[in-house]
Design an enzyme around this catalytic site. Structure first.
Site, PDB file in Angstrom:
ATOM      1  N   SER B  94       0.840  -1.199   0.000  1.00  0.00           N
ATOM      2  CA  SER B  94       0.000   0.000   0.000  1.00  0.00           C
ATOM      3  C   SER B  94       0.878   1.253   0.000  1.00  0.00           C
ATOM      4  CB  SER B  94      -0.944  -0.069   1.206  1.00  0.00           C
ATOM      5  OG  SER B  94      -1.933   0.928   1.117  1.00  0.00           O
ATOM      6  N   ASP B 216     -10.150  -4.120  -5.538  1.00  0.00           N
ATOM      7  CA  ASP B 216      -9.461  -3.351  -4.497  1.00  0.00           C
ATOM      8  C   ASP B 216     -10.067  -1.955  -4.513  1.00  0.00           C
ATOM      9  OD1 ASP B 216      -7.796  -1.788  -2.973  1.00  0.00           O
ATOM     10  OD2 ASP B 216      -5.935  -2.625  -3.782  1.00  0.00           O
ATOM     11  N   HIS B 244      -7.484  -5.079  -0.530  1.00  0.00           N
ATOM     12  CA  HIS B 244      -6.277  -4.249  -0.594  1.00  0.00           C
ATOM     13  C   HIS B 244      -5.091  -4.856   0.159  1.00  0.00           C
ATOM     14  CE1 HIS B 244      -4.200  -0.476  -1.277  1.00  0.00           C
ATOM     15  NE2 HIS B 244      -4.018  -0.284   0.022  1.00  0.00           N
TER      16      HIS B 244
END
Lengths: 267, 267
Positions: B94, B216, B244
């Protein structure tokens, strides 16, 4: 006859893209890559060809030259030279894995990465080494092959490809085997199943991806592990796929391993 | 306070193995890698750490330093220098993907490969660019976060992680969010969701693997595609995983992409 025509060489994908050379195994031809090759044609220069005795490449056959895998490896190098291929990622299935290892050792400046699908450096068990077969098993298999090639093919191909719940895969491989010239197939089988390329593995300098299936009766897990242990810069990836021909039975898994391998090589 | 202690740096695996530095995302800590890290500890030097404000690493927090992702990237470089890490494969999840890009640009001789899990260079849509959020969405989210951090966490975490049929994943991420200091989390969220690192991507010289999940809601498919298109030597791998946080929800798929990437880098 020129090399490209003799080996039915097909090149696709953009000029300047990294070269992916896909090399088929025993009793097959370039058609074996039809579920894998298209995925890479957008970004890579994909080179397909037939080994002598396979597909349309019977013209150049010479029993002495192809008595061992060296003749096949020389052909790969010759194709690379003829097309002036550099920085080639050689993707070999089954016996073509060791053909690729030998070709890389002959032309390390041309073949700079290896992706080995279901490789085996030696099919016969040895002291401290599990190849999966006793020598007598191989001898029996070669006798059966030479006495009745079509019968042998229809018995063996489904065993090789596995995935019994999808009989169309065994049927396809059987038909592929049956298209081969029996005499050439017999000599190729002998060259394949009696080979011992274990000593070549530590000499490989290319980054190498080893793809191992589960429940592969031709190249069991120990064999893939041996290959990965013996090649210095290599990684073993165990696919969820079963049988010996994931390029046919589980192409998405082969693609899924090849893509990040290519990323590591630099796109 | 020394860097290793401040960031709770944990090193495992053999000396001399290739270095794998695993960097967690917003609202998490190194624990987020617990299903991935052990797989690589046999052959790699695995480096885990907490960003400031996460896990135990609150001591060094400085609002100015961490107003943008640059402060976090400087920390990564500092850890690499402190441990004299070279030839590091930086695996960022991320927001840590862009932290890794920035750290690589600062120290290209130390961070030589990037594996980006669910990256986004910009969360806010722009002309000709789909980030997935309108600016107003982000502003509302940041307002909600600052007015009621715990409420925001328990609403957002399950949406982020996806996989609604496995509520324990959302619960875990919620609890992870809730352990963070709210003020630090708010500033980190602002630094994350208002970042724009698109111009940095073409400057990346490291081989880069981009791992993109399906469905996502934080980093949709177009974003992963943008990252892969913009980084010269990169490949996009679309995982079967959804949500995610595949390092939590589908670690085998993350491992399955990392392994061949490492093979391509040279074992």
């Amino acid at each position: 006859m020129d090399v490209e025509r003799a080996h039915n060489v097909r090149v696709s994908g953009p000029d300047g893209g990294r070269v992916l050379m896909l090399s088929h195994g025993f009793g097959c031809d370039q058609n074996m890559w039809r579920f894998v090759a298209p995925h890479f044609e957008a970004d890579h220069r994909v080179v397909l060809f037939d080994h002598v005795g396979a597909g349309h490449a019977e013209a150049l056959y010479d029993p002495d030259r192809y008595a061992t895998l060296d003749g096949y490896a020389d052909d790969v190098v010759r194709i690379c030279e003829e097309l002036d291929l550099r920085d080639v990622v050689f993707v070999g299935h089954s016996v073509s894995s060791m053909i690729g290892v030998l070709a890389h050792l002959r032309a390390p400046d041309r073949i700079t990465a290896l992706a080995l699908v279901s490789p085996s450096p030696r099919y016969v068990n040895d002291e401290g080494y599990t190849g999966g077969f006793e020598r007598e098993d191989i001898d029996e298999m070669l006798t059966a092959l030479s006495s009745n090639y079509l019968g042998w093919s229809s018995a063996m191909a489904p065993v090789i490809v596995g995935n019994a719940e999808r009989p169309e895969l065994g049927d396809e491989l059987t038909q592929s085997f049956c298209r081969a010239d029996p005499d050439i197939a017999e000599r190729f089988a002998r060259a394949t199943f009696l080979s011992d390329n274990r000593a070549d593995l530590p000499r490989v300098t290319a980054p190498t991806l080893v793809m191992q299936c589960r429940d592969d009766l031709i190249a069991p897990m120990e064999v893939g592990q041996h290959v990965a242990d013996a090649i210095p810069d290599s990684v073993l990836v165990v696919l969820d796929a079963t049988g010996h021909c994931p390029n046919l039975s589980a192409p998405d898994e082969v693609i899924g391993a090849l893509e990040p391998f290519l990323a590591g090589l630099g796109g």
